[in-house]
Design a protein around this motif. Structure first.
Motif, PDB file in Angstrom:
ATOM      1  N   ASN A  31      -7.845  -9.284  -8.897  1.00 24.59           N
ATOM      2  CA  ASN A  31      -7.323  -9.973  -8.164  1.00 24.59           C
ATOM      3  C   ASN A  31      -7.343  -9.631  -6.590  1.00 24.59           C
ATOM      4  O   ASN A  31      -6.772 -10.186  -5.812  1.00 24.59           O
ATOM      5  CB  ASN A  31      -6.116 -10.497  -8.707  1.00 24.59           C
ATOM      6  CG  ASN A  31      -6.090 -11.410  -9.709  1.00 24.59           C
ATOM      7  OD1 ASN A  31      -6.897 -12.346  -9.917  1.00 24.59           O
ATOM      8  ND2 ASN A  31      -4.949 -11.170 -11.068  1.00 24.59           N
ATOM      9  N   HIS A  32      -7.312  -8.087  -6.415  1.00 24.42           N
ATOM     10  CA  HIS A  32      -7.245  -7.731  -5.277  1.00 24.42           C
ATOM     11  C   HIS A  32      -8.372  -8.073  -4.345  1.00 24.42           C
ATOM     12  O   HIS A  32      -9.747  -8.125  -4.862  1.00 24.42           O
ATOM     13  CB  HIS A  32      -7.478  -6.019  -5.382  1.00 24.42           C
ATOM     14  CG  HIS A  32      -7.159  -5.418  -4.050  1.00 24.42           C
ATOM     15  ND1 HIS A  32      -7.681  -5.498  -2.839  1.00 24.42           N
ATOM     16  CD2 HIS A  32      -6.026  -4.444  -3.804  1.00 24.42           C
ATOM     17  CE1 HIS A  32      -7.003  -4.732  -1.801  1.00 24.42           C
ATOM     18  NE2 HIS A  32      -6.083  -4.053  -2.694  1.00 24.42           N
ATOM     19  N   LYS A  33      -8.289  -8.863  -3.161  1.00 25.25           N
ATOM     20  CA  LYS A  33      -9.258  -9.396  -2.231  1.00 25.25           C
ATOM     21  C   LYS A  33     -10.203  -8.614  -1.871  1.00 25.25           C
ATOM     22  O   LYS A  33     -11.348  -9.016  -1.398  1.00 25.25           O
ATOM     23  CB  LYS A  33      -8.449 -10.123  -1.260  1.00 25.25           C
ATOM     24  CG  LYS A  33      -8.023  -9.306  -0.015  1.00 25.25           C
ATOM     25  CD  LYS A  33      -7.161 -10.186   0.835  1.00 25.25           C
ATOM     26  CE  LYS A  33      -6.297  -9.244   1.987  1.00 25.25           C
ATOM     27  NZ  LYS A  33      -7.625  -8.443   2.585  1.00 25.25           N
ATOM     28  N   ASP A  34      -9.944  -7.427  -1.719  1.00 25.83           N
ATOM     29  CA  ASP A  34     -11.109  -6.444  -1.192  1.00 25.83           C
ATOM     30  C   ASP A  34     -11.634  -5.364  -2.033  1.00 25.83           C
ATOM     31  O   ASP A  34     -12.580  -4.545  -1.750  1.00 25.83           O
ATOM     32  CB  ASP A  34     -10.480  -5.681   0.059  1.00 25.83           C
ATOM     33  CG  ASP A  34      -9.894  -6.297   1.345  1.00 25.83           C
ATOM     34  OD1 ASP A  34     -10.827  -7.332   1.574  1.00 25.83           O
ATOM     35  OD2 ASP A  34      -8.947  -6.201   1.995  1.00 25.83           O
ATOM     36  N   ALA A  35     -11.187  -5.398  -3.351  1.00 21.45           N
ATOM     37  CA  ALA A  35     -11.747  -4.400  -4.327  1.00 21.45           C
ATOM     38  C   ALA A  35     -13.288  -4.288  -4.378  1.00 21.45           C
ATOM     39  O   ALA A  35     -13.556  -3.287  -4.434  1.00 21.45           O
ATOM     40  CB  ALA A  35     -11.096  -4.836  -5.749  1.00 21.45           C
ATOM     41  N   PHE A  36     -14.041  -5.525  -4.184  1.00 20.41           N
ATOM     42  CA  PHE A  36     -15.428  -5.428  -4.479  1.00 20.41           C
ATOM     43  C   PHE A  36     -16.012  -5.670  -3.289  1.00 20.41           C
ATOM     44  O   PHE A  36     -17.260  -5.854  -3.235  1.00 20.41           O
ATOM     45  CB  PHE A  36     -15.650  -6.616  -5.609  1.00 20.41           C
ATOM     46  CG  PHE A  36     -14.967  -6.209  -6.846  1.00 20.41           C
ATOM     47  CD1 PHE A  36     -15.672  -5.303  -7.752  1.00 20.41           C
ATOM     48  CD2 PHE A  36     -14.159  -6.981  -7.523  1.00 20.41           C
ATOM     49  CE1 PHE A  36     -14.950  -4.925  -9.126  1.00 20.41           C
ATOM     50  CE2 PHE A  36     -13.494  -6.825  -8.918  1.00 20.41           C
ATOM     51  CZ  PHE A  36     -13.761  -5.847  -9.493  1.00 20.41           C
ATOM     52  N   LEU A  37     -15.326  -5.590  -1.912  1.00 19.53           N
ATOM     53  CA  LEU A  37     -16.010  -5.447  -0.832  1.00 19.53           C
ATOM     54  C   LEU A  37     -15.562  -4.325  -0.072  1.00 19.53           C
ATOM     55  O   LEU A  37     -15.939  -4.284   1.203  1.00 19.53           O
ATOM     56  CB  LEU A  37     -15.257  -6.826   0.077  1.00 19.53           C
ATOM     57  CG  LEU A  37     -15.719  -7.982  -0.410  1.00 19.53           C
ATOM     58  CD1 LEU A  37     -14.881  -9.245   0.240  1.00 19.53           C
ATOM     59  CD2 LEU A  37     -17.269  -8.331  -0.339  1.00 19.53           C
TER      60      LEU A  37
END
Length: 371
Positions: A31-37
């Protein structure tokens, strides 16, 4: 402008992580908005074979995105001055497990400014021949950060206040900014998919202030936004976007068609932000003169590039044979706005002399010929 391609980018990164380190996925907060960016992910997967980086290193720099707090593992991330950077957590020194320095995020934004050299970026700084630049020639220091941070912060706020829609795109796509200093013969400011989400800004001129940063942030963030939008290039291009411009126009231009379209977009974003600041009278007299000069400088370039893109359309017997419907809408939007800027500013800039300008606009040179 729809940024749905961020979801496709995230899914691609998840698949790479599943293949490289499946157990790591269980630790990450989805749910972390930046984890996969996280930009370091792009660098890791682009260079892991070349550098023989291990999945343990991957786990190390992703600890800031874990679901649960754990004892930090920092074994391989230390770089110059023995400082290790862990995204979302901060900077750590080799001989001390405690936090050395917090990360710096511009207030009321999501944009982080990096203060120190990072282990992974040694591969990123490359010259025009794609050779790695000697790290001694790339200055990334806390003192460089301190010298420029107020100008940079003010510039981001100026974009936010005067070009709010475009700032929304910057805030969504540009995760971090690196301030560095090197001879522009080595490299200019840049953004690259191999560190997707980072704007690398070369502050090699000592007189840079808010005007330069409005210009270069708008420019480099534009590349990041367009890389996001063009992640699925088949939705944009009908032809091979890696075609060299010079092969079609018979003019000396080593850029690809994709790069040319990037250039047109970044002219638009840069002029947009400078133009809006001028309309709202936020600059002092010197900054006003420089902003107008920069607009003229870019309009001269963009008029040439618009002509070259039109030559490409003619070569392929119509834009409908070059771009898909989304690409056509995008190009026509950029073209229309650039022509409006050109019409509005032509009476002012037509008398300017740019004959002494290098590749990067230099206000000192402009001032000598335009009193």
């Amino acid at each position: 402008m729809n940024l749905i391609n961020q979801d496709k980018i995230k899914e691609t990164i998840k698949l790479l992580l599943l293949k490289e380190a499946p157990l790591l996925l269980k630790e990450i907060d989805f749910n972390h908005k930046d984890a996969f960016l996280e930009p370091l992910l792009f660098t890791f997967f682009n260079y892991k074979t070349e550098e023989k980086w291990s999945s343990e290193l991957l786990t190390e720099f992703m600890q800031g995105y874990f679901l649960k707090n754990q004892n930090l593992q920092i074994n391989s991330s230390h770089y110059l001055n023995n400082i290790a950077y862990l995204p979302y957590l901060g900077y750590f020194t080799e001989d001390n497990p405690e936090l050395f320095e917090q990360i710096h995020i511009i207030e009321n934004t999501s944009i982080e400014i990096l203060k120190y050299p990072i282990y992974f970026h040694n591969n990123i700084f490359r010259n025009k021949q794609n050779q790695i630049i000697n790290r001694k020639e790339i200055i990334v220091t806390n003192s460089l950060f301190q010298k420029n941070i107020s100008y940079l912060t003010n510039a981001i706020n100026l974009i936010k206040e005067n070009s709010p829609k475009y700032f929304g795109l910057i805030n969504q796509c540009c995760k971090k900014i690196v301030l560095f200093k090197t001879n522009p013969a080595n490299t200019n400011s840049f953004a690259t998919i191999k560190a997707h989400g980072i704007a690398f800004i070369n502050v090699y001129q000592d007189d840079y202030d808010e005007v330069f940063f409005v210009d270069d942030i708008a420019h480099q963030a534009g590349h990041i936004i367009l890389t996001t939008l063009f992640f699925d290039k088949k939705k944009i291009f009908k032809i091979n976007e890696e075609h060299k411009v010079e092969e079609i126009t018979n003019q000396k231009d080593h850029r690809t068609i994709n790069t040319l379209l990037h250039a047109l977009y970044t002219y638009y974003t840069t002029i947009l932000c400078l133009d809006n600041c001028l309309k709202n009278k936020v600059f002092n007299n010197k900054q006003k003169k420089e902003s107008i000069a920069r607009i003229g400088f870019y309009l001269n370039k963009c008029n040439i590039d618009l002509e070259r893109f039109e030559q490409i359309n003619v070569f392929f017997k119509g834009i409908e044979n070059v771009l898909n419907s989304d690409g056509i809408k995008f190009y026509l939007f950029i073209k229309e706005n650039l022509l409006i800027f050109s019409e509005n500013w032509l009476p002012t800039i037509s008398t300017f002399n740019y004959s002494n300008q290098p590749y990067n606009f230099t206000f000192e040179h402009f001032n000598k010929l335009n009193h």
